[in-house]
Write a protein that holds these residues in place. Structure first.
Motif, PDB file in Angstrom:
ATOM      1  N   ILE A 227     -94.928 -10.931-105.648  1.00 32.07           N
ATOM      2  CA  ILE A 227     -93.891 -12.190-105.154  1.00 32.07           C
ATOM      3  C   ILE A 227     -94.580 -13.073-103.784  1.00 32.07           C
ATOM      4  O   ILE A 227     -94.513 -14.493-103.790  1.00 32.07           O
ATOM      5  N   VAL A 228     -95.630 -12.222-103.106  1.00 27.85           N
ATOM      6  CA  VAL A 228     -96.536 -13.368-102.189  1.00 27.85           C
ATOM      7  C   VAL A 228     -97.371 -14.117-103.024  1.00 27.85           C
ATOM      8  O   VAL A 228     -97.946 -15.199-102.335  1.00 27.85           O
ATOM      9  N   HIS A 229     -97.532 -13.788-103.627  1.00 31.22           N
ATOM     10  CA  HIS A 229     -99.075 -14.285-104.637  1.00 31.22           C
ATOM     11  C   HIS A 229     -97.845 -15.818-105.467  1.00 31.22           C
ATOM     12  O   HIS A 229     -98.950 -16.638-105.314  1.00 31.22           O
ATOM     13  N   CYS A 230     -96.980 -15.535-106.106  1.00 30.68           N
ATOM     14  CA  CYS A 230     -95.803 -16.420-106.116  1.00 30.68           C
ATOM     15  C   CYS A 230     -95.757 -17.118-105.492  1.00 30.68           C
ATOM     16  O   CYS A 230     -96.440 -18.174-105.420  1.00 30.68           O
ATOM     17  N   GLY A 231     -96.089 -17.183-104.179  1.00 30.67           N
ATOM     18  CA  GLY A 231     -95.025 -17.945-102.541  1.00 30.67           C
ATOM     19  C   GLY A 231     -96.351 -18.552-102.701  1.00 30.67           C
ATOM     20  O   GLY A 231     -96.450 -20.320-102.738  1.00 30.67           O
ATOM     21  N   THR A 232     -97.644 -18.702-102.372  1.00 31.94           N
ATOM     22  CA  THR A 232     -99.134 -18.762-101.801  1.00 31.94           C
ATOM     23  C   THR A 232     -99.194 -20.217-103.041  1.00 31.94           C
ATOM     24  O   THR A 232     -99.674 -20.954-102.960  1.00 31.94           O
ATOM     25  N   THR A 233     -99.043 -19.362-104.516  1.00 33.63           N
ATOM     26  CA  THR A 233     -99.469 -20.423-105.406  1.00 33.63           C
ATOM     27  C   THR A 233     -98.611 -21.696-105.594  1.00 33.63           C
ATOM     28  O   THR A 233     -99.378 -22.888-105.854  1.00 33.63           O
ATOM     29  N   VAL A 234     -97.202 -21.292-105.397  1.00 36.74           N
ATOM     30  CA  VAL A 234     -96.698 -22.352-105.109  1.00 36.74           C
ATOM     31  C   VAL A 234     -96.960 -23.405-104.206  1.00 36.74           C
ATOM     32  O   VAL A 234     -97.299 -24.802-104.449  1.00 36.74           O
ATOM     33  N   SER A 235     -96.661 -22.970-103.146  1.00 33.89           N
ATOM     34  CA  SER A 235     -97.278 -23.643-101.748  1.00 33.89           C
ATOM     35  C   SER A 235     -98.526 -24.387-101.764  1.00 33.89           C
ATOM     36  O   SER A 235     -98.710 -25.157-101.155  1.00 33.89           O
ATOM     37  N   SER A 236     -99.870 -23.440-102.577  1.00 33.35           N
ATOM     38  CA  SER A 236    -101.446 -24.823-102.450  1.00 33.35           C
ATOM     39  C   SER A 236    -101.107 -25.858-103.132  1.00 33.35           C
ATOM     40  O   SER A 236    -101.981 -26.334-103.201  1.00 33.35           O
TER      41      SER A 236
END
Length: 316
Positions: free
Chosen positions: A60-69
């Motif tokens: 979840i965290v990696h997905c969220g940070t990847t999308v936002s970055s």
């Protein structure tokens, strides 16, 4: 004599003093707007995880940070317009139709409804919302969410209306109802469990009976709504994954990977394993129970205000 004759009429008329379906519908629509704005990023992450077949996202965290970055923070609110519209209409229909169905199952003399009646009312409301609102809106939302990047010129779907028009033009009107079967099963089961559980938690935790004039505090409604929203995701995980896969398929040219609900379940199980059918469960648990907490907090306050103003103080 006249005063003595009027008094027995009050208890018999009290079961009729219930919150009307239209007020339940209004309370649900307001709750849906607030929920959508708060929880859209979690829904985007859930969709991306469910569509990830190559292990691009490690959680979840990696997905969220990847999308936002890579796509910008605004990408976490992709599909907000159809999501908010869909939630508002869905909750309006869900709360209103559930109230109508419950009135059909209520005892004509006591005004009470059994748990069996609550289950059937909730299931009926879930099926109705799935067929009329949820499926087409979620098809558009998922198609928008699976697109990567924010440069409109490079995206196939420019927005909700353009997306819907493109799907109809390329795949026909039935393209907006891709994944209808698992959506019906998911929503029907979810709402049957949710309405029954919410009422049970209200009674057990707060001694709140519908129509008793008591308004729950915000935090009480949120606790009951949160607990009521936890059961569905575990039971309906496979339906939700299959729904997302079917909705994400483009019918334009070529052969469809998934032929239907049962074929999709078998294919996912054979290719990705059993636990793949519960992909996105954690973000669903992060979204649905808090979403129900928010929605019920708003809805209970709206119906509570109506109850205090028009039912409790209504002339006998």
């Amino acid at each position: 004599m006249n005063t003595q004759e009027q008094e027995p009429q009050n208890p018999s008329s009290s079961p009729k003093k219930t919150i009307p379906p239209y007020m339940k519908a209004v309370s649900g629509s307001l709750g849906g707007i607030v929920e959508a704005c708060c929880l859209q990023p979690i829904d985007v992450i859930k969709t991306r995880l469910q569509l990830d077949r190559t292990g691009t996202y490690r959680g979840i965290v990696h997905c969220g940070t990847t999308v936002s970055s890579t796509e910008g923070v605004r990408a976490l609110w992709k599909g907000l317009t159809p999501f908010a519209t869909h939630l508002t209409l869905k909750y309006t229909l869900r709360m209103g139709s559930n109230a109508v169905f419950q009135s059909a199952f209520k005892d004509s003399q006591t005004g009470k409804i059994s748990n069996h009646g609550r289950l059937l009312s909730g299931f009926g409301a879930g099926v109705l919302e799935a067929l009329t609102i949820v499926t087409p809106f979620e098809v558009v939302k998922i198609r928008l969410q699976q697109q990567k990047g924010l440069t409109t010129a490079l995206l196939k779907y420019k927005g909700p209306v353009h997306c819907a028009r493109t799907i109809i033009r390329e795949e026909g009107l039935r393209g907006l109802w891709a994944g209808a079967a698992p959506t019906v099963m998911r929503n029907g089961t979810n709402q049957a469990a949710m309405f029954t559980a919410k009422n049970s938690f209200d009674v057990v935790l707060w001694k709140k009976q519908e129509g008793d004039g008591k308004t729950l505090q915000l935090w009480q409604s949120m606790i009951s709504g949160f607990f009521a929203g936890t059961v569905g995701p575990f039971c309906t995980g496979p339906f939700d994954v299959v729904k997302t896969r079917l909705m994400a398929q483009n019918r334009q040219g070529g052969e469809l990977k998934y032929k239907g609900m049962i074929h999709a379940i078998r294919t996912i199980y054979a290719e990705e394993g059993l636990f793949a059918l519960w992909k996105g469960l954690l973000p669903r648990l992060m979204r649905i129970p808090p979403g129900q907490a928010i929605m019920w907090a708003v809805a209970d306050q709206v119906t509570g205000l109506y109850e205090r103003r028009y039912l409790r103080n209504a002339p006998l």
